[in-house]
Design a protein around this motif. Structure first.
Motif, PDB file in Angstrom:
ATOM      1  N   PHE A  92      -4.478  -1.094  10.843  1.00 42.36           N
ATOM      2  CA  PHE A  92      -4.308  -1.873   9.617  1.00 42.36           C
ATOM      3  C   PHE A  92      -3.405  -3.077   9.862  1.00 42.36           C
ATOM      4  O   PHE A  92      -3.684  -4.182   9.409  1.00 42.36           O
ATOM      5  CB  PHE A  92      -3.724  -0.967   8.532  1.00 42.36           C
ATOM      6  N   ARG A  93      -2.314  -2.865  10.572  1.00 49.86           N
ATOM      7  CA  ARG A  93      -1.365  -3.957  10.813  1.00 49.86           C
ATOM      8  C   ARG A  93      -1.944  -5.057  11.690  1.00 49.86           C
ATOM      9  O   ARG A  93      -1.499  -6.203  11.630  1.00 49.86           O
ATOM     10  CB  ARG A  93      -0.093  -3.401  11.448  1.00 49.86           C
ATOM     11  N   LEU A 129      -2.008   9.166  10.434  1.00 46.64           N
ATOM     12  CA  LEU A 129      -1.585   7.852   9.959  1.00 46.64           C
ATOM     13  C   LEU A 129      -1.116   6.882  11.035  1.00 46.64           C
ATOM     14  O   LEU A 129      -1.327   5.664  10.875  1.00 46.64           O
ATOM     15  CB  LEU A 129      -0.494   8.019   8.896  1.00 46.64           C
ATOM     16  N   PRO A 138      -5.743  -5.114   0.210  1.00 43.49           N
ATOM     17  CA  PRO A 138      -5.179  -4.289   1.279  1.00 43.49           C
ATOM     18  C   PRO A 138      -5.391  -2.794   1.067  1.00 43.49           C
ATOM     19  O   PRO A 138      -5.575  -2.045   2.024  1.00 43.49           O
ATOM     20  CB  PRO A 138      -3.686  -4.648   1.248  1.00 43.49           C
ATOM     21  N   VAL A 158      -4.049   4.803  12.105  1.00 48.33           N
ATOM     22  CA  VAL A 158      -4.566   4.005  10.992  1.00 48.33           C
ATOM     23  C   VAL A 158      -3.628   2.837  10.697  1.00 48.33           C
ATOM     24  O   VAL A 158      -4.077   1.695  10.484  1.00 48.33           O
ATOM     25  CB  VAL A 158      -4.751   4.880   9.739  1.00 48.33           C
ATOM     26  N   ILE A 159      -2.339   3.092  10.702  1.00 51.02           N
ATOM     27  CA  ILE A 159      -1.371   2.023  10.433  1.00 51.02           C
ATOM     28  C   ILE A 159      -1.441   0.954  11.516  1.00 51.02           C
ATOM     29  O   ILE A 159      -1.376  -0.256  11.224  1.00 51.02           O
ATOM     30  CB  ILE A 159       0.048   2.617  10.329  1.00 51.02           C
ATOM     31  N   VAL A 219       0.860  -1.181   0.000  1.00 49.83           N
ATOM     32  CA  VAL A 219       0.000   0.000   0.000  1.00 49.83           C
ATOM     33  C   VAL A 219       0.896   1.231   0.000  1.00 49.83           C
ATOM     34  O   VAL A 219       1.711   1.408   0.914  1.00 49.83           O
ATOM     35  CB  VAL A 219      -0.940   0.035   1.226  1.00 49.83           C
ATOM     36  N   ILE A 268       1.158   5.241   0.181  1.00 52.53           N
ATOM     37  CA  ILE A 268       0.409   6.395   0.662  1.00 52.53           C
ATOM     38  C   ILE A 268       1.217   7.661   0.422  1.00 52.53           C
ATOM     39  O   ILE A 268       2.398   7.734   0.787  1.00 52.53           O
ATOM     40  CB  ILE A 268       0.103   6.293   2.169  1.00 52.53           C
ATOM     41  N   ILE A 298       3.850  -1.181   3.781  1.00 51.66           N
ATOM     42  CA  ILE A 298       3.272   0.153   3.693  1.00 51.66           C
ATOM     43  C   ILE A 298       4.389   1.145   3.384  1.00 51.66           C
ATOM     44  O   ILE A 298       5.409   1.179   4.087  1.00 51.66           O
ATOM     45  CB  ILE A 298       2.575   0.559   5.010  1.00 51.66           C
ATOM     46  N   PHE A 319      -7.146  -0.289   3.751  1.00 54.42           N
ATOM     47  CA  PHE A 319      -6.532   0.927   4.293  1.00 54.42           C
ATOM     48  C   PHE A 319      -7.420   2.133   4.008  1.00 54.42           C
ATOM     49  O   PHE A 319      -7.609   3.000   4.873  1.00 54.42           O
ATOM     50  CB  PHE A 319      -5.146   1.132   3.657  1.00 54.42           C
ATOM     51  N   TRP A 320      -7.984   2.192   2.810  1.00 52.27           N
ATOM     52  CA  TRP A 320      -8.883   3.289   2.433  1.00 52.27           C
ATOM     53  C   TRP A 320     -10.074   3.374   3.396  1.00 52.27           C
ATOM     54  O   TRP A 320     -10.436   4.460   3.849  1.00 52.27           O
ATOM     55  CB  TRP A 320      -9.360   3.072   1.000  1.00 52.27           C
TER      56      TRP A 320
END
Length: 289
Positions: free
Chosen positions: A114-115, A107, A279, A110-111, A94, A96, A123, A283-284
């Motif tokens: 996501f992880r 972020l 993925p 969010v990261i 991904v 960004i 990423i 993330f979006w």
């Protein structure tokens, strides 16, 4: 026989090294093999690329061919590296591109989320201004972009959040000292007490004082970390959202002017023609309002 990538690379390395022996050492081949490859390349090109057999000087044709060889090998290497990066991750990558304040304030959470679900996805984050974010998304150099925009701007992408823009200054600087003395330092005019460190977010403030100071500024930075470092050193004050400064060390002060309040929105964008899935889609979706 046609021109091959190996010929372009051999020629580029030889031109950089200046000798067959030097090129052979870099390429892991014998000098005779390098010489044969160069001879085949010159035959395909239709003219000599070096002035002498020592390979230390290029002909005019060689100088032109070198530029194209470097361009071609750079593109190939970039594509090969992208393929390797995909292979390193079991489920993908991904990419960004985000404005600095989003990188700092948005972020990390969010990261982390996501992880927890996609631990093996690679990423890649690039920290750039909104103009560059849009360009990277447009040219498929980023899968998701995060830009800053004024609330009244034409709708672009999807809104993530909005926050007030304010003045960030040094704790012991003229602006904060005036504020402590109860002087009239609660509006954008307070920026006139110090030099303005300009940044793209200044353009989102619709105030004549800020416009004048922005055009007169002699220092501009686009990276949030750099801006805050300059402010902390007493080089001036700047305009940022609170999200960009809330987790910073001591030595900084932030306040939102009580008059002419200005906001910015963070919006997520993606290439309209690209189908988002896997993925990237995950993330979006985490970049929700």
């Amino acid at each position: 026989m046609s021109i091959k990538l190996e010929m372009l690379r051999t020629f580029s390395v030889t031109a950089a090294q200046g000798t067959l022996a030097g090129a052979a050492a870099v390429l892991g081949r014998t000098p005779s093999a390098v010489s044969m490859m160069l001879a085949q390349f010159e035959e395909e090109v239709g003219g000599p690329l070096f002035e002498t057999d020592r390979k230390s000087r290029l002909t005019p044709l060689g100088q032109l061919v070198l530029l194209e060889s470097q361009r071609a090998t750079d593109v190939f290497d970039k594509s090969a590296n992208a393929i390797r990066r995909h292979a390193m991750s079991t489920t993908g990558i991904v990419r960004i591109a985000a404005v600095p304040s989003a990188t700092v304030a948005l972020l990390p959470d969010v990261i982390e989320a996501f992880r927890a679900v996609h631990p093996d996805v690679r990423i890649e984050i690039s920290d750039v201004d909104s103009i560059t974010v849009r360009a990277r998304v447009e040219y498929d150099e980023a899968d998701i972009g995060i830009v800053s925009a004024p609330p009244d701007a034409p709708l672009e992408g999807e809104r993530i959040r909005s926050d007030d823009l304010g003045i960030v200054c040094a704790e012991n600087g003229p602006i904060h000292m005036a504020y402590l003395r109860n002087e009239d330092a609660s509006g954008w005019e307070a920026l006139g007490l110090e030099s303005l460190i300009a940044n793209p977010l200044c353009e989102l403030v619709d105030d004549p004082i800020v416009n004048d100071l922005r055009f007169a500024s002699t220092l501009e930075a686009r990276n949030t970390t750099a801006i805050l470092s300059f402010v902390r050193r007493g080089l001036g004050a700047s305009i940022l959202p609170f999200d960009a400064v809330r987790s910073q060390p001591d030595g900084l002060k932030f306040f939102v002017p009580t008059q002419s309040v200005s906001q910015r929105e963070l919006r997520k964008i993606r290439h309209e023609k690209e189908m988002v899935r896997g993925p990237i889609l995950a993330f979006w979706n985490l970049l929700a309002q």
